[in-house]
Design a protein around this motif. Structure first.
Motif, PDB file in Angstrom:
ATOM      1  N   ALA A 227       0.830  -1.204   0.000  1.00 38.57           N
ATOM      2  CA  ALA A 227       0.000   0.000   0.000  1.00 38.57           C
ATOM      3  C   ALA A 227       0.866   1.256   0.000  1.00 38.57           C
ATOM      4  O   ALA A 227       0.566   2.237  -0.691  1.00 38.57           O
ATOM      5  CB  ALA A 227      -0.927  -0.007   1.212  1.00 38.57           C
ATOM      6  N   LEU A 228       1.937   1.240   0.767  1.00 38.33           N
ATOM      7  CA  LEU A 228       2.845   2.387   0.791  1.00 38.33           C
ATOM      8  C   LEU A 228       3.520   2.573  -0.562  1.00 38.33           C
ATOM      9  O   LEU A 228       3.651   3.702  -1.053  1.00 38.33           O
ATOM     10  CB  LEU A 228       3.893   2.190   1.885  1.00 38.33           C
ATOM     11  N   THR A 229       3.936   1.492  -1.180  1.00 41.84           N
ATOM     12  CA  THR A 229       4.578   1.580  -2.497  1.00 41.84           C
ATOM     13  C   THR A 229       3.618   2.161  -3.531  1.00 41.84           C
ATOM     14  O   THR A 229       3.996   3.014  -4.352  1.00 41.84           O
ATOM     15  CB  THR A 229       5.054   0.183  -2.941  1.00 41.84           C
ATOM     16  N   GLN A 230       2.364   1.721  -3.487  1.00 41.60           N
ATOM     17  CA  GLN A 230       1.369   2.230  -4.446  1.00 41.60           C
ATOM     18  C   GLN A 230       1.069   3.703  -4.196  1.00 41.60           C
ATOM     19  O   GLN A 230       0.947   4.492  -5.149  1.00 41.60           O
ATOM     20  CB  GLN A 230       0.092   1.401  -4.338  1.00 41.60           C
ATOM     21  N   ALA A 231       0.948   4.102  -2.926  1.00 43.48           N
ATOM     22  CA  ALA A 231       0.698   5.507  -2.608  1.00 43.48           C
ATOM     23  C   ALA A 231       1.873   6.373  -3.035  1.00 43.48           C
ATOM     24  O   ALA A 231       1.687   7.483  -3.556  1.00 43.48           O
ATOM     25  CB  ALA A 231       0.427   5.662  -1.115  1.00 43.48           C
ATOM     26  N   LEU A 232       3.080   5.876  -2.847  1.00 41.70           N
ATOM     27  CA  LEU A 232       4.268   6.629  -3.249  1.00 41.70           C
ATOM     28  C   LEU A 232       4.359   6.730  -4.769  1.00 41.70           C
ATOM     29  O   LEU A 232       4.844   7.733  -5.303  1.00 41.70           O
ATOM     30  CB  LEU A 232       5.517   5.966  -2.670  1.00 41.70           C
ATOM     31  N   ALA A 233       3.887   5.710  -5.476  1.00 43.79           N
ATOM     32  CA  ALA A 233       3.872   5.759  -6.940  1.00 43.79           C
ATOM     33  C   ALA A 233       2.922   6.858  -7.428  1.00 43.79           C
ATOM     34  O   ALA A 233       3.226   7.586  -8.381  1.00 43.79           O
ATOM     35  CB  ALA A 233       3.458   4.406  -7.510  1.00 43.79           C
ATOM     36  N   GLN A 401      11.879   5.147  -1.743  1.00 41.12           N
ATOM     37  CA  GLN A 401      10.905   6.076  -2.320  1.00 41.12           C
ATOM     38  C   GLN A 401      10.410   7.079  -1.276  1.00 41.12           C
ATOM     39  O   GLN A 401      10.254   8.258  -1.569  1.00 41.12           O
ATOM     40  CB  GLN A 401       9.708   5.300  -2.868  1.00 41.12           C
ATOM     41  N   LEU A 402      10.151   6.575  -0.080  1.00 39.20           N
ATOM     42  CA  LEU A 402       9.630   7.440   0.980  1.00 39.20           C
ATOM     43  C   LEU A 402      10.582   8.588   1.280  1.00 39.20           C
ATOM     44  O   LEU A 402      10.186   9.763   1.333  1.00 39.20           O
ATOM     45  CB  LEU A 402       9.388   6.612   2.237  1.00 39.20           C
ATOM     46  N   LEU A 403      11.849   8.285   1.454  1.00 35.30           N
ATOM     47  CA  LEU A 403      12.827   9.317   1.792  1.00 35.30           C
ATOM     48  C   LEU A 403      13.114  10.231   0.613  1.00 35.30           C
ATOM     49  O   LEU A 403      13.478  11.395   0.804  1.00 35.30           O
ATOM     50  CB  LEU A 403      14.121   8.656   2.272  1.00 35.30           C
ATOM     51  N   ALA A 404      12.950   9.728  -0.606  1.00 30.76           N
ATOM     52  CA  ALA A 404      13.214  10.553  -1.788  1.00 30.76           C
ATOM     53  C   ALA A 404      12.067  11.506  -2.088  1.00 30.76           C
ATOM     54  O   ALA A 404      12.285  12.612  -2.594  1.00 30.76           O
ATOM     55  CB  ALA A 404      13.477   9.659  -2.999  1.00 30.76           C
ATOM     56  N   GLN A 405      10.852  11.102  -1.781  1.00 26.90           N
ATOM     57  CA  GLN A 405       9.686  11.882  -2.204  1.00 26.90           C
ATOM     58  C   GLN A 405       9.120  12.800  -1.130  1.00 26.90           C
ATOM     59  O   GLN A 405       8.384  13.736  -1.450  1.00 26.90           O
ATOM     60  CB  GLN A 405       8.587  10.928  -2.692  1.00 26.90           C
ATOM     61  N   LEU A 406       9.426  12.562   0.123  1.00 29.37           N
ATOM     62  CA  LEU A 406       8.927  13.422   1.182  1.00 29.37           C
ATOM     63  C   LEU A 406      10.035  14.339   1.663  1.00 29.37           C
ATOM     64  O   LEU A 406      11.177  13.913   1.853  1.00 29.37           O
ATOM     65  CB  LEU A 406       8.404  12.595   2.359  1.00 29.37           C
ATOM     66  N   HIS A 407       9.686  15.586   1.850  1.00 23.38           N
ATOM     67  CA  HIS A 407      10.639  16.558   2.396  1.00 23.38           C
ATOM     68  C   HIS A 407      10.361  16.711   3.880  1.00 23.38           C
ATOM     69  O   HIS A 407       9.229  16.980   4.289  1.00 23.38           O
ATOM     70  CB  HIS A 407      10.485  17.912   1.704  1.00 23.38           C
ATOM     71  N   PHE A 408      11.389  16.530   4.683  1.00 25.11           N
ATOM     72  CA  PHE A 408      11.237  16.592   6.127  1.00 25.11           C
ATOM     73  C   PHE A 408      11.826  17.895   6.657  1.00 25.11           C
ATOM     74  O   PHE A 408      12.978  18.235   6.367  1.00 25.11           O
ATOM     75  CB  PHE A 408      11.946  15.401   6.796  1.00 25.11           C
TER      76      PHE A 408
END
Length: 455
Positions: A227-233, A401-408
């Protein structure tokens, strides 16, 4: 095209005298000041004076005069107003306003005393733009109608027939679509954007023949790596379209949410039939709201996944400790017996001693006892973090993907957590293969330090 949206009962409510009036409203709107009483005193006849006094209160309270209001004045209202007049305590309104000329003259006088004016078609020139701004914030026509009535009362304008305002409010929906398109025109004029938006509604070449529109509408149902992979896609798709850089500030946030809900609730065929003025702003709002919703969803899914993984690790630790507690006694007995044989048979040569021990204790029993004793002495196995680390393979499915696509953003700058997060992101993305010599670790708690470095 103007739309009538009130029911007959609702329309009558805007035209009739209220059956009751709360005491606080009586005191606020129907209290006669000294200037009011001096004005009322200029009229001849106690009935006329009571009628004019009621004019003042009704205009302040309602902003208009209800149909045949004199015949339906609540008893508490008549008593309250009449009690403020020198000769009005026992006056009624029988026969008041039987002549139209009298009603008109009294209304004109009351309006002049209050500083009010009558509505004219020219007033629509400023009221309509003001209402259009409210229509871009709210989608409730009845609320807009009430706001229009309040605005006229604030401007001391006698409200026109309710049908006039109803038609004005009913025409705002189409105007709001045109205004939304106008405000987003600088964005929509970007080369290729309209074609990109239209492509959202066209099925792809996959066997499912699914559109990007429906794909984006499907929400995750479980907090899993898939689910996380699909949401990140989906998030990556929106980022590739450039949605994060779109300037939609010209539209009120409520307007954007309403248009986005429209797109989510409708089929592709319906959206394709909409005029460009309706379709393109709605699709822009849908993509913008999808970006925000997916960002929130990714954070929430990861939070749920991490909570679940942590809970599972704690359960694994509990199970492990129970197994160790059960195996500890047997391990001590096994090692104790081996030690006894070694001590008691000091004269037995080494090879013969080994054979003697194996005759009493099997090699498997000794290995099991050694493993249990070593496990009991291993600090990292005393924390659930050791079992959490076993889920790294699962986390690795989406972590890059999570670390690449979200800005913290980092609220606390007192440690090196930001540097550690950047280092992990590079490792997950394959930009770095080895850890540097000076690994950021100041942010680690003692428990995490033991788990990471094994000391």
């Amino acid at each position: 095209m103007p739309v009538d949206f009130l029911t007959q009962a609702e329309r009558q409510r805007y035209q009739r005298m209220p059956a009751t009036i709360a005491e606080r409203d009586l005191r606020q709107h129907f209290h006669l000041s000294e200037a009011d009483r001096d004005f009322v005193a200029t009229f001849r006849g106690a009935t006329s004076r009571l009628g004019v006094a009621l004019h003042l209160g009704l205009l302040r309270y309602l902003g208009y005069l209800p149909d045949e209001w004199a015949m339906h004045v609540p008893a508490e209202l008549r008593t309250f107003v009449a009690g403020q007049l020198a000769d009005g305590a026992f006056v009624d309104l029988v026969g008041y306003g039987s002549r139209e000329a009298t009603r008109t003259a009294h209304l004109q006088a009351a309006l002049k005393h209050l500083g009010w004016s009558k509505w004219t078609p020219l007033e629509q020139g400023w009221l309509e733009p003001w209402l259009l701004e409210r229509a871009l914030e709210h989608d409730n026509e009845r609320l807009l109608l009430d706001l229009a009535c309040q605005k006229l009362r604030q401007h001391r304008l006698l409200r026109p027939a309710i049908g006039t305002l109803e038609r004005l409010v009913g025409s705002l929906a189409e105007q709001a679509h045109r205004e939304s398109f106008r405000r987003l025109r600088p964005l929509l004029d970007q080369p290729g954007l309209l074609a990109t938006l239209d492509a959202l509604l066209v099925p792809d070449d996959t066997p499912a023949a699914r559109t990007r529109h429906r794909w984006l509408c499907q929400a995750a149902t479980t907090a899993s790596p898939l689910a996380l992979t699909q949401a990140l896609a989906k998030l990556a798709f929106l980022q590739q379209l450039g949605v994060p850089a779109w300037d939609t500030s010209g539209l009120h946030i409520n307007r954007q949410k309403r248009l986005a809900r429209l797109v989510r609730a409708r089929r592709n065929s319906y959206l394709q039939r909409l005029s460009p003025e309706k379709r393109y702003p709605a699709l822009v709002a849908f993509l913008r709201e999808s970006l925000l919703a997916l960002t929130d969803a990714v954070v929430e899914l990861f939070d749920q996944y991490w909570e679940g993984a942590t809970a599972k690790a704690r359960r694994d630790l509990d199970a492990y400790q129970q197994r160790m507690a059960a195996a500890k006694d047997q391990a001590l007995l096994t090692l104790g017996e081996a030690a006894r044989l070694v001590v008691d048979e000091e004269d037995v040569p080494g090879p013969d001693l080994r054979a003697m021990i194996y005759k009493t204790l099997s090699r498997e029993a000794l290995l099991t006892a050694l493993e249990v004793s070593q496990a009991l002495l291993q600090p990292s196995r005393h924390s659930h973090l050791a079992f959490l680390a076993e889920r790294y393979t699962s986390v690795k499915q989406f972590s890059g993907q999570l670390l690449a696509q979200l800005h913290f953003a980092h609220a606390y700058q007192g440690d090196d957590f930001a540097q550690a997060l950047a280092l992990v992101a590079d490792l997950q993305a394959g930009k770095r293969r080895k850890l540097p010599e000076d690994v950021p670790q100041a942010f680690l708690t003692p428990t995490w330090t033991k788990s990471v470095f094994g000391n």
